[in-house]
Write a protein that holds these residues in place. Structure first.
Motif, short mmCIF file in Angstrom:
data_model
loop_
_atom_site.label_atom_id
_atom_site.label_comp_id
_atom_site.label_asym_id
_atom_site.label_seq_id
_atom_site.Cartn_x
_atom_site.Cartn_y
_atom_site.Cartn_z
N PRO A 25 -7.37 6.32 8.26
CA PRO A 25 -6.59 5.34 7.45
C PRO A 25 -7.10 3.75 7.38
CG PRO A 25 -6.03 5.87 9.69
CD PRO A 25 -7.07 6.49 9.50
N CYS A 26 -8.16 3.43 7.77
CA CYS A 26 -8.52 2.20 8.13
C CYS A 26 -9.97 1.94 7.90
CB CYS A 26 -8.25 1.61 9.26
SG CYS A 26 -8.51 -0.43 9.48
N VAL A 27 -10.26 1.95 6.32
CA VAL A 27 -11.98 2.04 6.04
C VAL A 27 -12.10 0.72 5.25
CG1 VAL A 27 -13.75 3.60 5.16
CG2 VAL A 27 -11.54 4.62 5.83
N HIS A 28 -13.43 0.27 5.66
CA HIS A 28 -13.77 -0.93 4.72
C HIS A 28 -15.07 -0.46 3.91
CE1 HIS A 28 -11.76 -3.31 7.93
NE2 HIS A 28 -11.71 -4.29 6.72
N LEU A 29 -15.55 -1.07 2.70
CA LEU A 29 -16.44 -0.86 1.99
C LEU A 29 -17.66 -1.24 2.38
CD1 LEU A 29 -14.51 -1.46 -1.50
CD2 LEU A 29 -15.60 1.06 -0.59
N THR A 30 -18.19 -0.82 3.47
CA THR A 30 -19.55 -1.22 3.97
C THR A 30 -20.26 0.44 4.15
OG1 THR A 30 -18.87 -0.49 6.42
CG2 THR A 30 -18.60 -2.73 5.56
N GLU A 31 -21.70 -0.19 3.85
CA GLU A 31 -22.59 1.00 3.65
C GLU A 31 -22.22 1.97 4.85
OE1 GLU A 31 -26.84 2.32 2.82
OE2 GLU A 31 -26.68 0.36 3.35
N GLU A 32 -22.22 1.71 6.08
CA GLU A 32 -22.02 2.58 7.20
C GLU A 32 -21.02 3.27 7.02
OE1 GLU A 32 -21.82 0.79 11.14
OE2 GLU A 32 -20.97 -0.96 10.51
N GLU A 33 -19.72 2.57 6.87
CA GLU A 33 -18.46 3.32 6.78
C GLU A 33 -18.30 4.50 5.68
OE1 GLU A 33 -14.76 1.33 8.19
OE2 GLU A 33 -15.95 -0.55 8.39
N THR A 34 -18.74 4.05 4.47
CA THR A 34 -18.70 4.77 3.38
C THR A 34 -19.47 6.07 3.49
OG1 THR A 34 -20.33 3.40 1.88
CG2 THR A 34 -17.98 2.93 1.46
N GLU A 35 -20.75 5.80 3.99
CA GLU A 35 -21.51 6.85 4.29
C GLU A 35 -21.22 7.86 5.29
OE1 GLU A 35 -24.62 7.56 2.50
OE2 GLU A 35 -23.77 6.30 1.08
N ALA A 36 -20.59 7.29 6.36
CA ALA A 36 -19.78 8.24 7.41
C ALA A 36 -18.64 9.15 6.56
CB ALA A 36 -19.29 7.41 8.43
N LEU A 37 -18.16 8.36 5.93
CA LEU A 37 -16.85 9.29 5.25
C LEU A 37 -17.44 10.28 4.13
CD1 LEU A 37 -13.94 8.69 4.90
CD2 LEU A 37 -14.31 7.38 2.93
N ALA A 54 -19.96 11.97 4.69
CA ALA A 54 -20.38 13.13 5.10
C ALA A 54 -19.27 14.25 5.50
CB ALA A 54 -21.03 12.73 6.72
N CYS A 55 -17.91 13.65 5.36
CA CYS A 55 -16.86 14.84 5.42
C CYS A 55 -16.59 15.41 4.28
CB CYS A 55 -15.57 13.83 5.73
SG CYS A 55 -15.88 12.74 7.32
N THR A 56 -16.17 16.56 4.32
CA THR A 56 -15.88 17.67 3.14
C THR A 56 -14.76 17.06 2.46
OG1 THR A 56 -14.99 19.26 4.62
CG2 THR A 56 -17.29 19.48 3.96
N GLY A 57 -13.63 16.98 3.01
CA GLY A 57 -12.44 16.30 2.45
C GLY A 57 -11.55 15.42 3.34
N TYR A 58 -11.01 14.51 2.80
CA TYR A 58 -10.25 13.57 3.60
C TYR A 58 -9.45 12.75 3.03
CZ TYR A 58 -14.09 10.58 1.13
OH TYR A 58 -14.70 10.11 0.13
N ILE A 59 -8.42 12.12 3.65
CA ILE A 59 -7.70 10.96 3.18
C ILE A 59 -8.25 9.56 3.83
CG2 ILE A 59 -5.20 9.95 3.12
CD1 ILE A 59 -4.57 13.17 4.17
N ALA A 60 -8.53 8.76 3.00
CA ALA A 60 -8.97 7.50 3.43
C ALA A 60 -8.35 6.31 2.80
CB ALA A 60 -10.69 7.25 2.85
N GLY A 61 -7.78 5.29 3.62
CA GLY A 61 -7.26 4.27 3.37
C GLY A 61 -7.96 2.97 3.34
N PHE A 62 -7.82 2.28 2.30
CA PHE A 62 -8.55 0.96 1.80
C PHE A 62 -7.67 -0.35 1.49
CE2 PHE A 62 -11.57 4.39 1.18
CZ PHE A 62 -12.89 3.71 1.62
#
Length: 351
Positions: free
Chosen positions: A209-221, A223-231
Motif C-alpha cells: 500500500p505504500c510504494v515509491h517509483l524508485t528502481e529498487e521498489e518497482t523491481e521488487a514489485l 518480482a511478485c506475480t499479482g499484487y495491489i500496489a498503492g502510489f
C-alpha cells in the motif's frame, strides 16, 4: 502470548529530524539491513507533510511508521520530528498503530531509546506493555481477522458501482492492480480493502500500500506475480509495465491496460457478479462482513463449477482441467475466457 505471536515482530527503529533539517536513522533493535533502512527513511516523510501513521510491505517485511511533531522541546531539544518504526511478518495496521503511538509517547516523554526498548521487549516477551494513558497494550486484542475486515467494501462499491467487478475479476485472475491518490492515507485505506473481494484466499501478502517509483521498489514489485500496489505519484499512470488495472481515486476511474484486455473481457457472468456485489453493498441492513460473505459465496459457486470440469486427482494432487474439455461445455466466449484464465490462476489448467 504464543511463541508464534512473538516471532511476528522483527525490529523497532528510530528516525529523527534535527533542528538543522537533517533526517537521521539514530537507533534500532535488534538490527535492520541497510537497504531496508534507506527505504524506511524515504517512507517516513519527515522532510515533507507529516503523516501520523504509514504502513507498507517490502520483500515480505511489513513496516509500520508512527510519526510525531515535537510539541514540547524540553526533553528532545535538538529534534523537531521523529518516527518510531516497527517491522514485522504480519499484516495488522491497527495493532502496530496502537503500539507505535505508545512508543512515540514514551520517547517524547523520556527522550531515551532505553525506555523504548523496555516497552518493546515487554510486548515481544509477554504480549503486553503499559500505556502512558493508564491502560495496557495487549497483542491478543488485535485479531488478524479484524485487520482483514477493517476496510469498507461498501465504500469501494459506493465509489465504483458496477465497475467493482473489474477489480473482482482482476483479483480472481491474480492480476497487477495499481491504486493512485496523492494522499497516502486514502491509498492505504482503499487498497487494504481489496483483498477482501477474494476472501476465500485470505491473502493480504498481495498488498503493497505504500510504494515509491524508485528502481529498487518497482523491481521488487515486478518480482511478485499479482499484487495491489498503492502510489502517491501521478507518474505511475504511465508505467504500463507495473499494472494490468489502474485505479485513479482522484478521478474515480478504473482503466484496464491494453495488454490485459484480452483476459479481462466482460460478459453476462461478470454482469451477474457485478449486480450481486452492488445489490449486497447497497443494502443498508448489511454490514461490510456480510457483503464480503455474499461475494465469497458467489466465488465458491464459480470455483465449484470450475472444479466440476476437472479430472479426478490423485491423493495430494490438485484437480486439473483440460482446456479442450472446457471448450466443449460451449459457454459464452467471455465466460469461457474467464474460466480459462481462472483455472490458470488457480493452477488447475492442463493445456
Amino acid at each position: 502470548m504464543s511463541a508464534a505471536g512473538v516471532q511476528l515482530m522483527q525490529s523497532v527503529g528510530l528516525i529523527e529530524k534535527d533542528t538543522n533539517g537533517d533526517t537521521l536513522w539514530v537507533w534500532c533493535y535488534p538490527s535492520v539491513r541497510t537497504e531496508l533502512r534507506e527505504l524506511l527513511v524515504r517512507k517516513c516523510s519527515l522532510t515533507d507533510e507529516i503523516h501520523p501513521f504509514v504502513f507498507g510491505q517490502y520483500q515480505r517485511t511489513w513496516f509500520y511508521i508512527g510519526a510525531v511533531q515535537i510539541q514540547d522541546a524540553a526533553v528532545l531539544r535538538e529534534v523537531t520530528r521523529f518516527c518510531v518504526i516497527l517491522t514485522a511478518k504480519d499484516f495488522n495496521p491497527e495493532k502496530y498503530m496502537a503500539l507505535a503511538r505508545i512508543l512515540c509517547r514514551t520517547y517524547e516523554k523520556h527522550g531515551s531509546p532505553e525506555k523504548l526498548m523496555e516497552s518493546y521487549m515487554a510486548v515481544l516477551t509477554k504480549g503486553v506493555c503499559p500505556n502512558e494513558d493508564n491502560g495496557s497494550f495487549l497483542c491478543k486484542d488485535y485479531d488478524v481477522r479484524k485487520a482483514y475486515l477493517a476496510g469498507s467494501v461498501k465504500d469501494v462499491v459506493r465509489q465504483f458501482g458496477m465497475e467493482t467487478v473489474i477489480l473482482y475479476t482482476a483479483l480472481m485472475l491474480k492480476k497487477r492492480i495499481v491504486v493512485f491518490h496523492p494522499r497516502v492515507e486514502t491509498v492505504q485505506e482503499f487498497s487494504r480493502t481489496l483483498p477482501g473481494l477474494v476472501w476465500h484466499r485470505q491473502d493480504w501478502s498481495i498488498l503493497h500500500p505504500c510504494v515509491h517509483l524508485t528502481e529498487e521498489e518497482t523491481e521488487a514489485l515486478k518480482a511478485c506475480t499479482g499484487y495491489i500496489a498503492g502510489f502517491t505519484e501521478s507518474e505511475v499512470s504511465n508505467r504500463l509495465d507495473l499494472y494490468d488495472v489502474f485505479v485513479n481515486l482522484v478521478d474515480g476511474e478504473i482503466t484496464v491496460s491494453p495488454a490485459a484486455k484480452e483476459s479481462m473481457v466482460m460478459g453476462k457472468l461478470h454482469k451477474d457478479i457485478g449486480q450481486l456485489i452492488v445489490q449486497s453493498a447497497e443494502d443498508p441492513e448489511k454490514s461490510d462482513s456480510q457483503v464480503i460473505k455474499d461475494i465469497s459465496l458467489k466465488t465458491k459457486e464459480i470455483l465449484t463449477t470450475l472444479a466440476s470440469f476437472a479430472d479426478t486427482a490423485s491423493d495430494g494432487e490438485k484437480p486439473s482441467i483440460n482446456f479442450e474439455a472446457l471448450k466443449q461445455k460451449r459457454f459464452p466466449p467471455a465466460t469461457e475466457n474467464f474460466l480459462f484464465h481462472l483455472a490458470a490462476s488457480e493452477q488447475m489448467l492442463r493445456v
